[in-house]
Motif scaffolding. Structure first.
Motif, PDB file in Angstrom:
ATOM      1  N   LEU A  85       0.867  -1.154  -0.108  1.00 34.04           N
ATOM      2  CA  LEU A  85       0.095  -0.116   0.007  1.00 34.04           C
ATOM      3  C   LEU A  85       0.971   1.385  -0.059  1.00 34.04           C
ATOM      4  CD1 LEU A  85      -2.725  -0.942   2.565  1.00 34.04           C
ATOM      5  CD2 LEU A  85      -2.647  -1.463   0.032  1.00 34.04           C
ATOM      6  N   SER A  86       0.511   2.073  -0.783  1.00 35.67           N
ATOM      7  CA  SER A  86       1.099   3.546  -0.777  1.00 35.67           C
ATOM      8  C   SER A  86       0.108   4.683  -0.484  1.00 35.67           C
ATOM      9  CB  SER A  86       2.022   3.682  -2.131  1.00 35.67           C
ATOM     10  OG  SER A  86       0.967   3.919  -3.105  1.00 35.67           O
ATOM     11  N   CYS A  87       0.683   5.796   0.222  1.00 34.69           N
ATOM     12  CA  CYS A  87      -0.085   7.147   0.546  1.00 34.69           C
ATOM     13  C   CYS A  87       0.937   7.988   0.275  1.00 34.69           C
ATOM     14  CB  CYS A  87      -0.451   7.135   1.913  1.00 34.69           C
ATOM     15  SG  CYS A  87      -1.524   8.168   2.629  1.00 34.69           S
ATOM     16  N   ALA A  88       0.242   9.016  -0.513  1.00 38.22           N
ATOM     17  CA  ALA A  88       0.868  10.204  -0.718  1.00 38.22           C
ATOM     18  C   ALA A  88      -0.020  11.393  -0.249  1.00 38.22           C
ATOM     19  CB  ALA A  88       1.097  10.373  -2.290  1.00 38.22           C
ATOM     20  N   ALA A  89       0.853  12.351   0.572  1.00 37.29           N
ATOM     21  CA  ALA A  89       0.316  13.630   1.040  1.00 37.29           C
ATOM     22  C   ALA A  89       0.551  14.653  -0.023  1.00 37.29           C
ATOM     23  CB  ALA A  89       0.763  13.751   2.622  1.00 37.29           C
ATOM     24  N   SER A  90      -0.465  15.343  -0.314  1.00 37.06           N
ATOM     25  CA  SER A  90      -0.160  16.757  -0.910  1.00 37.06           C
ATOM     26  C   SER A  90      -1.029  17.833  -0.376  1.00 37.06           C
ATOM     27  CB  SER A  90      -0.336  16.433  -2.331  1.00 37.06           C
ATOM     28  OG  SER A  90      -1.885  16.208  -2.606  1.00 37.06           O
ATOM     29  N   GLY A  91      -0.445  19.040  -0.634  1.00 36.82           N
ATOM     30  CA  GLY A  91      -1.274  20.141  -0.299  1.00 36.82           C
ATOM     31  C   GLY A  91      -0.263  21.133   0.577  1.00 36.82           C
ATOM     32  N   ASN A  92      -0.790  21.902   1.475  1.00 36.23           N
ATOM     33  CA  ASN A  92       0.011  22.633   2.281  1.00 36.23           C
ATOM     34  C   ASN A  92       0.589  21.884   3.494  1.00 36.23           C
ATOM     35  OD1 ASN A  92      -1.032  24.875   0.880  1.00 36.23           O
ATOM     36  ND2 ASN A  92      -2.920  25.093   2.134  1.00 36.23           N
ATOM     37  N   ILE A  93       1.728  21.643   3.207  1.00 36.18           N
ATOM     38  CA  ILE A  93       2.593  20.647   4.029  1.00 36.18           C
ATOM     39  C   ILE A  93       3.965  21.523   4.321  1.00 36.18           C
ATOM     40  CG2 ILE A  93       3.552  18.403   4.443  1.00 36.18           C
ATOM     41  CD1 ILE A  93       1.734  17.316   2.542  1.00 36.18           C
ATOM     42  N   PHE A  94       4.033  21.727   5.642  1.00 37.73           N
ATOM     43  CA  PHE A  94       5.452  22.104   6.232  1.00 37.73           C
ATOM     44  C   PHE A  94       6.478  21.061   6.597  1.00 37.73           C
ATOM     45  CE2 PHE A  94       8.957  24.638   7.680  1.00 37.73           C
ATOM     46  CZ  PHE A  94       9.182  24.156   8.761  1.00 37.73           C
ATOM     47  N   ARG A  95       5.614  20.168   7.389  1.00 40.55           N
ATOM     48  CA  ARG A  95       6.271  18.810   7.863  1.00 40.55           C
ATOM     49  C   ARG A  95       5.384  17.959   8.172  1.00 40.55           C
ATOM     50  NH1 ARG A  95       8.979  20.670  12.066  1.00 40.55           N
ATOM     51  NH2 ARG A  95      10.891  21.042  10.747  1.00 40.55           N
ATOM     52  N   ALA A  96       5.518  16.826   7.766  1.00 37.02           N
ATOM     53  CA  ALA A  96       4.602  15.602   8.165  1.00 37.02           C
ATOM     54  C   ALA A  96       5.161  14.915   9.395  1.00 37.02           C
ATOM     55  CB  ALA A  96       4.475  14.491   6.966  1.00 37.02           C
ATOM     56  N   ASN A  97       4.326  14.931  10.474  1.00 37.77           N
ATOM     57  CA  ASN A  97       4.922  14.357  11.585  1.00 37.77           C
ATOM     58  C   ASN A  97       4.756  12.622  11.782  1.00 37.77           C
ATOM     59  OD1 ASN A  97       5.958  16.702  12.462  1.00 37.77           O
ATOM     60  ND2 ASN A  97       4.351  17.150  13.632  1.00 37.77           N
ATOM     61  N   VAL A  98       4.135  12.038  12.489  1.00 36.24           N
ATOM     62  CA  VAL A  98       3.720  10.802  12.452  1.00 36.24           C
ATOM     63  C   VAL A  98       2.933  10.444  11.298  1.00 36.24           C
ATOM     64  CG1 VAL A  98       2.739   8.781  13.651  1.00 36.24           C
ATOM     65  CG2 VAL A  98       3.961  10.472  14.875  1.00 36.24           C
ATOM     66  N   MET A  99       3.215   9.374  10.515  1.00 33.75           N
ATOM     67  CA  MET A  99       2.319   8.907   9.628  1.00 33.75           C
ATOM     68  C   MET A  99       2.064   7.259   9.697  1.00 33.75           C
ATOM     69  SD  MET A  99       4.129  10.548   6.039  1.00 33.75           S
ATOM     70  CE  MET A  99       2.591  10.638   4.984  1.00 33.75           C
ATOM     71  N   GLY A 100       0.881   6.986   9.376  1.00 34.65           N
ATOM     72  CA  GLY A 100       0.580   5.440   9.555  1.00 34.65           C
ATOM     73  C   GLY A 100      -0.584   4.982   8.753  1.00 34.65           C
ATOM     74  N   TRP A 101      -1.129   3.923   9.359  1.00 39.07           N
ATOM     75  CA  TRP A 101      -1.875   2.973   8.309  1.00 39.07           C
ATOM     76  C   TRP A 101      -2.869   2.404   9.720  1.00 39.07           C
ATOM     77  CZ3 TRP A 101      -2.514   2.968   3.291  1.00 39.07           C
ATOM     78  CH2 TRP A 101      -1.670   3.351   2.729  1.00 39.07           C
ATOM     79  N   ALA A 128      -9.793  -5.910   5.327  1.00 40.23           N
ATOM     80  CA  ALA A 128     -10.342  -4.616   5.885  1.00 40.23           C
ATOM     81  C   ALA A 128     -10.131  -3.722   4.850  1.00 40.23           C
ATOM     82  CB  ALA A 128      -9.404  -4.392   7.213  1.00 40.23           C
ATOM     83  N   VAL A 129     -10.608  -2.281   5.465  1.00 39.12           N
ATOM     84  CA  VAL A 129     -10.286  -1.262   4.614  1.00 39.12           C
ATOM     85  C   VAL A 129      -9.245  -0.429   5.232  1.00 39.12           C
ATOM     86  CG1 VAL A 129     -11.141   0.933   3.979  1.00 39.12           C
ATOM     87  CG2 VAL A 129     -12.749  -0.870   3.960  1.00 39.12           C
ATOM     88  N   TYR A 130      -8.146  -0.353   4.673  1.00 37.30           N
ATOM     89  CA  TYR A 130      -6.767   0.315   5.151  1.00 37.30           C
ATOM     90  C   TYR A 130      -7.015   1.753   5.036  1.00 37.30           C
ATOM     91  CZ  TYR A 130      -5.098  -4.495   6.248  1.00 37.30           C
ATOM     92  OH  TYR A 130      -4.700  -5.584   6.804  1.00 37.30           O
ATOM     93  N   TYR A 131      -6.693   2.541   6.223  1.00 37.71           N
ATOM     94  CA  TYR A 131      -6.521   4.064   5.915  1.00 37.71           C
ATOM     95  C   TYR A 131      -5.371   4.577   6.253  1.00 37.71           C
ATOM     96  CZ  TYR A 131     -11.883   3.542   6.182  1.00 37.71           C
ATOM     97  OH  TYR A 131     -13.000   3.533   5.910  1.00 37.71           O
ATOM     98  N   CYS A 132      -4.748   5.358   5.309  1.00 39.64           N
ATOM     99  CA  CYS A 132      -3.822   6.527   5.602  1.00 39.64           C
ATOM    100  C   CYS A 132      -3.990   7.461   6.563  1.00 39.64           C
ATOM    101  CB  CYS A 132      -3.035   6.891   4.500  1.00 39.64           C
ATOM    102  SG  CYS A 132      -1.495   7.826   4.639  1.00 39.64           S
ATOM    103  N   ASN A 133      -3.153   7.484   7.617  1.00 33.48           N
ATOM    104  CA  ASN A 133      -3.285   9.017   8.631  1.00 33.48           C
ATOM    105  C   ASN A 133      -2.034   9.489   8.513  1.00 33.48           C
ATOM    106  OD1 ASN A 133      -2.749   9.346  11.596  1.00 33.48           O
ATOM    107  ND2 ASN A 133      -4.724   9.915  11.122  1.00 33.48           N
ATOM    108  N   ALA A 134      -1.974  10.792   8.698  1.00 34.93           N
ATOM    109  CA  ALA A 134      -0.779  11.501   8.845  1.00 34.93           C
ATOM    110  C   ALA A 134      -1.053  12.998   9.665  1.00 34.93           C
ATOM    111  CB  ALA A 134      -0.393  12.183   7.702  1.00 34.93           C
ATOM    112  N   ALA A 135      -0.114  13.267  10.625  1.00 39.09           N
ATOM    113  CA  ALA A 135      -0.219  14.413  11.357  1.00 39.09           C
ATOM    114  C   ALA A 135       0.747  15.428  10.839  1.00 39.09           C
ATOM    115  CB  ALA A 135       0.406  14.129  13.003  1.00 39.09           C
ATOM    116  N   ILE A 136       0.020  16.521  10.260  1.00 31.35           N
ATOM    117  CA  ILE A 136       0.936  17.464   9.445  1.00 31.35           C
ATOM    118  C   ILE A 136       0.806  18.810   9.917  1.00 31.35           C
ATOM    119  CG2 ILE A 136       0.610  18.312   7.133  1.00 31.35           C
ATOM    120  CD1 ILE A 136      -0.001  15.662   6.132  1.00 31.35           C
ATOM    121  N   ARG A 137       2.030  19.328  10.078  1.00 27.96           N
ATOM    122  CA  ARG A 137       2.114  20.738  10.340  1.00 27.96           C
ATOM    123  C   ARG A 137       2.105  21.649   9.020  1.00 27.96           C
ATOM    124  NH1 ARG A 137       7.262  23.620  13.718  1.00 27.96           N
ATOM    125  NH2 ARG A 137       6.670  25.662  12.902  1.00 27.96           N
ATOM    126  N   GLY A 138       1.028  22.691   8.740  1.00 28.46           N
ATOM    127  CA  GLY A 138       1.058  23.118   7.691  1.00 28.46           C
ATOM    128  C   GLY A 138       1.779  24.388   7.538  1.00 28.46           C
TER     129      GLY A 138
END
Length: 122
Positions: free
Chosen positions: A20-36, A91-101
């Motif tokens: 599985l892959s997950c790409a974050a885009s948009g207003n991102i200064f830093r992605a902290n914890v990322m997970g599934w 299951a349905v797998y969800y990407c999650n990210a804590a992002i500082r914008g």
């Protein structure tokens, strides 16, 4: 705003592999914890694996040794390599990210992807 887009789900036989892959885009200064996370029918969403920006990882006991999480900080992507898949991984797998914008604000917000279905047949 931030978007998380997942890909790589599908149908596989028990013992098989998926990535599985997950790409974050948009207003991102830093992605902290990322997970599934994953959610099976009739069950609560549960953590599968997560990884900090420094590379520290932790896994659910049920996937330890079979799943590997990794990330590319430059591309704001997170991967989940899954091997020796079991029917109970369905299951349905969800990407999650804590992002500082923004570098001008310490605010960190939590974002979720739309989910990708993983089905493991016996």
């Amino acid at each position: 705003q931030v978007q998380l887009v997942e890909s790589g789900g599908g149908l596989v036989q028990a013992g098989g592999s998926l990535r599985l892959s997950c790409a974050a885009s948009g207003n991102i200064f830093r992605a902290n914890v990322m997970g599934w996370y994953r959610q099976a029918p009739g069950k609560q969403r549960e953590l599968v694996a997560r990884i900090t920006s420094g590379g520290s990882t932790n896994y659910a006991d049920s996937v330890e040794g079979r799943f590997t999480i990794s990330r590319d900080n430059a591309k704001n992507t997170v991967l989940l390599q899954m091997i020796d898949l079991k029917v109970e991984d369905t299951a349905v797998y969800y990407c999650n990210a804590a992002i500082r914008g923004s570098m001008w604000s310490p605010t960190v917000l939590d974002y979720w992807g739309q989910g990708t279905q993983v089905t493991v047949s016996s």
